[in-house]
Write a protein that holds these residues in place. Structure first.
Motif, PDB file in Angstrom:
ATOM      1  N   MET A 121       0.824  -1.204   0.000  1.00 57.27           N
ATOM      2  CA  MET A 121       0.000   0.000   0.000  1.00 57.27           C
ATOM      3  C   MET A 121       0.860   1.258   0.000  1.00 57.27           C
ATOM      4  SD  MET A 121      -2.701   1.728  -0.129  1.00 57.27           S
ATOM      5  CE  MET A 121      -3.817   0.350  -0.317  1.00 57.27           C
ATOM      6  N   MET A 122       1.972   1.239   0.721  1.00 56.23           N
ATOM      7  CA  MET A 122       2.869   2.395   0.756  1.00 56.23           C
ATOM      8  C   MET A 122       3.385   2.702  -0.649  1.00 56.23           C
ATOM      9  SD  MET A 122       6.205   3.041   3.170  1.00 56.23           S
ATOM     10  CE  MET A 122       6.991   4.660   3.250  1.00 56.23           C
ATOM     11  N   ILE A 123       3.695   1.662  -1.408  1.00 56.02           N
ATOM     12  CA  ILE A 123       4.157   1.864  -2.784  1.00 56.02           C
ATOM     13  C   ILE A 123       3.053   2.502  -3.631  1.00 56.02           C
ATOM     14  CG2 ILE A 123       4.897   0.678  -4.892  1.00 56.02           C
ATOM     15  CD1 ILE A 123       6.212  -1.441  -3.055  1.00 56.02           C
ATOM     16  N   LEU A 124       1.821   2.004  -3.472  1.00 54.86           N
ATOM     17  CA  LEU A 124       0.709   2.505  -4.282  1.00 54.86           C
ATOM     18  C   LEU A 124       0.378   3.964  -3.988  1.00 54.86           C
ATOM     19  CD1 LEU A 124      -1.872  -0.452  -4.451  1.00 54.86           C
ATOM     20  CD2 LEU A 124      -0.323   0.371  -6.236  1.00 54.86           C
ATOM     21  N   VAL A 125       0.351   4.340  -2.703  1.00 51.86           N
ATOM     22  CA  VAL A 125      -0.046   5.718  -2.373  1.00 51.86           C
ATOM     23  C   VAL A 125       1.029   6.728  -2.746  1.00 51.86           C
ATOM     24  CG1 VAL A 125      -1.618   5.020  -0.531  1.00 51.86           C
ATOM     25  CG2 VAL A 125       0.773   5.539   0.024  1.00 51.86           C
ATOM     26  N   ASN A 126       2.192   6.231  -3.168  1.00 48.80           N
ATOM     27  CA  ASN A 126       3.248   7.130  -3.637  1.00 48.80           C
ATOM     28  C   ASN A 126       3.338   7.182  -5.160  1.00 48.80           C
ATOM     29  OD1 ASN A 126       5.107   8.349  -1.404  1.00 48.80           O
ATOM     30  ND2 ASN A 126       4.570   6.309  -0.662  1.00 48.80           N
ATOM     31  N   LYS A 127       2.433   6.486  -5.843  1.00 50.26           N
ATOM     32  CA  LYS A 127       2.398   6.519  -7.298  1.00 50.26           C
ATOM     33  C   LYS A 127       1.515   7.681  -7.765  1.00 50.26           C
ATOM     34  CE  LYS A 127       3.237   1.657  -8.511  1.00 50.26           C
ATOM     35  NZ  LYS A 127       4.246   1.880  -9.575  1.00 50.26           N
ATOM     36  N   LYS A 128       2.114   8.646  -8.409  1.00 49.13           N
ATOM     37  CA  LYS A 128       1.376   9.808  -8.901  1.00 49.13           C
ATOM     38  C   LYS A 128       0.315   9.388  -9.913  1.00 49.13           C
ATOM     39  CE  LYS A 128       0.916  14.370  -9.465  1.00 49.13           C
ATOM     40  NZ  LYS A 128       0.528  15.304  -8.379  1.00 49.13           N
ATOM     41  N   ALA A 129       0.635   8.386 -10.731  1.00 54.94           N
ATOM     42  CA  ALA A 129      -0.296   7.929 -11.751  1.00 54.94           C
ATOM     43  C   ALA A 129      -1.531   7.271 -11.140  1.00 54.94           C
ATOM     44  CB  ALA A 129       0.402   6.935 -12.683  1.00 54.94           C
ATOM     45  N   VAL A 130      -1.402   6.789  -9.904  1.00 60.69           N
ATOM     46  CA  VAL A 130      -2.528   6.117  -9.231  1.00 60.69           C
ATOM     47  C   VAL A 130      -3.319   7.106  -8.373  1.00 60.69           C
ATOM     48  CG1 VAL A 130      -3.167   4.314  -7.567  1.00 60.69           C
ATOM     49  CG2 VAL A 130      -1.318   3.909  -9.214  1.00 60.69           C
ATOM     50  N   MET A 131      -2.619   7.919  -7.566  1.00 64.07           N
ATOM     51  CA  MET A 131      -3.270   8.764  -6.566  1.00 64.07           C
ATOM     52  C   MET A 131      -3.454  10.220  -7.003  1.00 64.07           C
ATOM     53  SD  MET A 131      -4.012   6.747  -4.072  1.00 64.07           S
ATOM     54  CE  MET A 131      -4.384   7.876  -2.722  1.00 64.07           C
ATOM     55  N   GLY A 132      -2.767  10.645  -8.067  1.00 62.55           N
ATOM     56  CA  GLY A 132      -2.924  12.024  -8.526  1.00 62.55           C
ATOM     57  C   GLY A 132      -2.536  13.029  -7.457  1.00 62.55           C
ATOM     58  N   TYR A 177      -3.555  13.257  -4.561  1.00 63.90           N
ATOM     59  CA  TYR A 177      -3.607  12.665  -3.209  1.00 63.90           C
ATOM     60  C   TYR A 177      -2.419  11.740  -2.937  1.00 63.90           C
ATOM     61  CZ  TYR A 177      -8.307  14.573  -3.008  1.00 63.90           C
ATOM     62  OH  TYR A 177      -9.389  15.437  -3.010  1.00 63.90           O
ATOM     63  N   THR A 178      -1.369  11.882  -3.745  1.00 60.48           N
ATOM     64  CA  THR A 178      -0.141  11.123  -3.494  1.00 60.48           C
ATOM     65  C   THR A 178       0.380  11.443  -2.091  1.00 60.48           C
ATOM     66  OG1 THR A 178       0.402  11.246  -5.849  1.00 60.48           O
ATOM     67  CG2 THR A 178       2.173  10.640  -4.349  1.00 60.48           C
ATOM     68  N   ALA A 179       0.902  10.428  -1.397  1.00 61.07           N
ATOM     69  CA  ALA A 179       1.340  10.591  -0.007  1.00 61.07           C
ATOM     70  C   ALA A 179       2.457  11.620   0.117  1.00 61.07           C
ATOM     71  CB  ALA A 179       1.790   9.250   0.551  1.00 61.07           C
ATOM     72  N   LYS A 180       2.330  12.469   1.125  1.00 61.92           N
ATOM     73  CA  LYS A 180       3.363  13.463   1.420  1.00 61.92           C
ATOM     74  C   LYS A 180       4.355  12.876   2.435  1.00 61.92           C
ATOM     75  CE  LYS A 180       1.305  16.599  -1.122  1.00 61.92           C
ATOM     76  NZ  LYS A 180       0.180  15.780  -1.602  1.00 61.92           N
ATOM     77  N   LEU A 181       5.417  13.633   2.713  1.00 66.62           N
ATOM     78  CA  LEU A 181       6.497  13.154   3.581  1.00 66.62           C
ATOM     79  C   LEU A 181       6.004  12.717   4.967  1.00 66.62           C
ATOM     80  CD1 LEU A 181       9.502  12.627   4.009  1.00 66.62           C
ATOM     81  CD2 LEU A 181       9.742  15.025   4.724  1.00 66.62           C
ATOM     82  N   PRO A 182       5.182  13.517   5.676  1.00 62.60           N
ATOM     83  CA  PRO A 182       4.730  13.082   7.009  1.00 62.60           C
ATOM     84  C   PRO A 182       3.994  11.728   6.982  1.00 62.60           C
ATOM     85  CG  PRO A 182       4.233  15.405   6.683  1.00 62.60           C
ATOM     86  CD  PRO A 182       4.680  14.874   5.350  1.00 62.60           C
ATOM     87  N   ARG A 183       3.142  11.539   5.970  1.00 62.07           N
ATOM     88  CA  ARG A 183       2.416  10.265   5.876  1.00 62.07           C
ATOM     89  C   ARG A 183       3.379   9.117   5.589  1.00 62.07           C
ATOM     90  NH1 ARG A 183      -3.427   9.601   3.192  1.00 62.07           N
ATOM     91  NH2 ARG A 183      -3.807  10.707   5.152  1.00 62.07           N
ATOM     92  N   ASN A 184       4.389   9.360   4.761  1.00 61.16           N
ATOM     93  CA  ASN A 184       5.364   8.304   4.465  1.00 61.16           C
ATOM     94  C   ASN A 184       6.193   7.936   5.695  1.00 61.16           C
ATOM     95  OD1 ASN A 184       5.039   7.519   1.695  1.00 61.16           O
ATOM     96  ND2 ASN A 184       5.745   9.561   1.099  1.00 61.16           N
ATOM     97  N   ILE A 185       6.556   8.943   6.472  1.00 61.18           N
ATOM     98  CA  ILE A 185       7.309   8.663   7.707  1.00 61.18           C
ATOM     99  C   ILE A 185       6.467   7.819   8.661  1.00 61.18           C
ATOM    100  CG2 ILE A 185       8.297   9.721   9.781  1.00 61.18           C
ATOM    101  CD1 ILE A 185       9.147  12.091   8.016  1.00 61.18           C
ATOM    102  N   LEU A 186       5.204   8.216   8.809  1.00 53.87           N
ATOM    103  CA  LEU A 186       4.314   7.468   9.686  1.00 53.87           C
ATOM    104  C   LEU A 186       4.121   6.037   9.190  1.00 53.87           C
ATOM    105  CD1 LEU A 186       2.362   7.399  12.086  1.00 53.87           C
ATOM    106  CD2 LEU A 186       0.576   8.238  10.551  1.00 53.87           C
ATOM    107  N   LEU A 187       3.903   5.872   7.883  1.00 57.55           N
ATOM    108  CA  LEU A 187       3.726   4.531   7.319  1.00 57.55           C
ATOM    109  C   LEU A 187       4.977   3.674   7.535  1.00 57.55           C
ATOM    110  CD1 LEU A 187       1.821   4.952   3.929  1.00 57.55           C
ATOM    111  CD2 LEU A 187       1.232   3.403   5.801  1.00 57.55           C
TER     112      LEU A 187
END
Length: 406
Positions: free
Chosen positions: A364-375, A377-387
């Motif tokens: 899921m972490m990989i998917l939410v960082n894909k611009k082509a998938v999330m547009g 709503y791509t994950a920002k740095l704070p969300r990635n750190i938390l994940l």
């Protein structure tokens, strides 16, 4: 009354997760932890509920933004292999849970009912299993999502009242509770297994896969983001309150008397002299409602997960769905017929569930960082750190579960 109905309908996905999450698996692991270690393990439960809140939001938002459910997305972007591993792991964990959940319900009801039967042996385990299994299958046969939601609301409400009422009757001291919030390393492999079981039942990967399905069923869109966040907060908050209440009830009675829980019937045998018949009856009603509210989503999961994997319509009226649900119900007869220790079965199933969770979160972490998938709503740095932190936490718990099992 109408406003209450509308409010409950708006948080039905969260209530569904509570019904699934707080079952006999949670009860047995939280009660075992409270009996063995008092409130020492409350911090991991608190952390897992906080993490669950964020993960529920992330998985729900993914489906809101993309319109896709999780297993289908994993198959679409990572291939059949990874998705199949997740599917098979979740199905095995849930089917093992079917055996453990029904085993706990039956043993508790049988022990509680001994004074009510002339033989002193309590109600027949096979008969009790047949009655509860019949209730579950009858609910499923109704085939309407709205009806499922209403039934779960009733089960969750009764369960919540019973456990919270029991906690207030035997609550441990505030000092004991605060001491449990001090971080500590597990002392032995038994504690590791309990720790993995508690986190597994609170943060099991299947919870987030199901969240995605429920959000799609609800047809939530971008404009419903705030509603989704509120639903997640209520769901995770109630999970912690109920888990806390169960652990506190065991800590306030069994732990202070140096008593342990090894089997489901221990929860009746050991608690009754300490709490009285009335209090134990309330606790038993809570266990039954928790078991039924958990069993129903569990038996529904097989057709739901397979439909998610195949990206087909979730039609519970098909013959294959009916057979899959019937198979799950029949698994409930395993412990009553062949015997075994359902508490241990439940703890192992919850620990096993925690093992596949890191894989689900990494994908899921990989998917939410894909611009082509999330547009946008791509994950920002704070969300990635938390994940990343949550993934490390789940990996540590998975390792504890593996060591505890073996």
């Amino acid at each position: 009354m109408k406003k209450l109905g509308l409010f409950l309908a708006s948080i039905s996905p969260g209530l569904f997760l509570i019904g699934y999450n707080i079952g006999t698996g949670s009860i047995t692991t939280m009660a075992s932890a409270g009996a063995s270690y008092g409130m020492e393990l409350i911090l991991p439960v608190l952390l897992s509920c906080i993490f669950t809140y964020f993960l529920i939001i992330i998985f729900g938002q993914y489906t809101i933004v993309t319109g896709d459910t999780i297993l289908h997305s994993y198959r679409k972007y990572f291939g059949t292999g990874f998705s199949a591993i997740v599917l098979v792991s979740l199905l095995i964990s849930e089917w093992v849970a079917c055996m453990g959940v029904m085993g706990v319900i039956v043993q508790v009801v049988q022990e509680w009912s001994k004074p009510l039967t002339s033989s002193g042996e309590g109600f027949s385990p096979i008969l009790v299993t047949a009655i509860f299994g019949g209730i579950i299958y009858w609910i499923f046969w109704q085939g309407k999502h709205r009806f499922f939601e209403r039934v779960l609301v009733v089960f969750v409400a009764i369960m919540g009242f019973c456990f919270i009422a029991t906690m207030f009757m035997v609550a441990p001291s505030a000092e004991t509770i605060l001491d449990g919030l001090v971080p500590r390393i597990p002392r032995d492999k038994s504690e590791m297994l309990l720790l993995a079981g508690m986190v597994g039942t609170t943060m099991g990967g299947v919870l987030y896969v199901v969240r995605s399905i429920l959000v799609q069923e609800k047809k939530w869109s971008i404009k419903d983001m705030k509603l989704e966040n509120r639903d997640a907060a209520i769901s995770a908050g109630l999970m912690f309150i109920l888990s806390f209440a169960i652990m506190a009830a065991a800590a306030g009675t069994l732990h202070v008397n140096n008593l342990r829980i090894d089997n489901a019937i221990d929860m009746v045998n050991l608690l009754e002299p300490l709490m009285g018949r009335f209090s134990v009856t309330i606790f038993v009603v809570g266990i039954v409602c928790a078991g039924l509210s958990s069993l129903f989503p569990i038996v529904l999961l097989a057709p739901w997960l397979i439909s998610d994997f195949r990206n087909t319509k979730r039609d519970l009226t098909t013959t294959s769905s009916k057979l899959l649900v019937l198979f799950g119900v029949l698994l409930g007869f395993v412990v009553p017929i062949f015997g075994g220790r359902p508490v241990f079965v439940m703890i192992v199933s919850q620990a096993a569930a925690s093992i596949v969770t890191p894989l689900i979160l990494i994908l899921m972490m990989i998917l939410v960082n894909k611009k082509a998938v999330m547009g946008d709503y791509t994950a920002k740095l704070p969300r990635n750190i938390l994940l990343a932190f949550i993934i490390l936490f789940t990996i540590a718990i998975a390792i504890s579960g593996i060591l505890g099992i073996f």
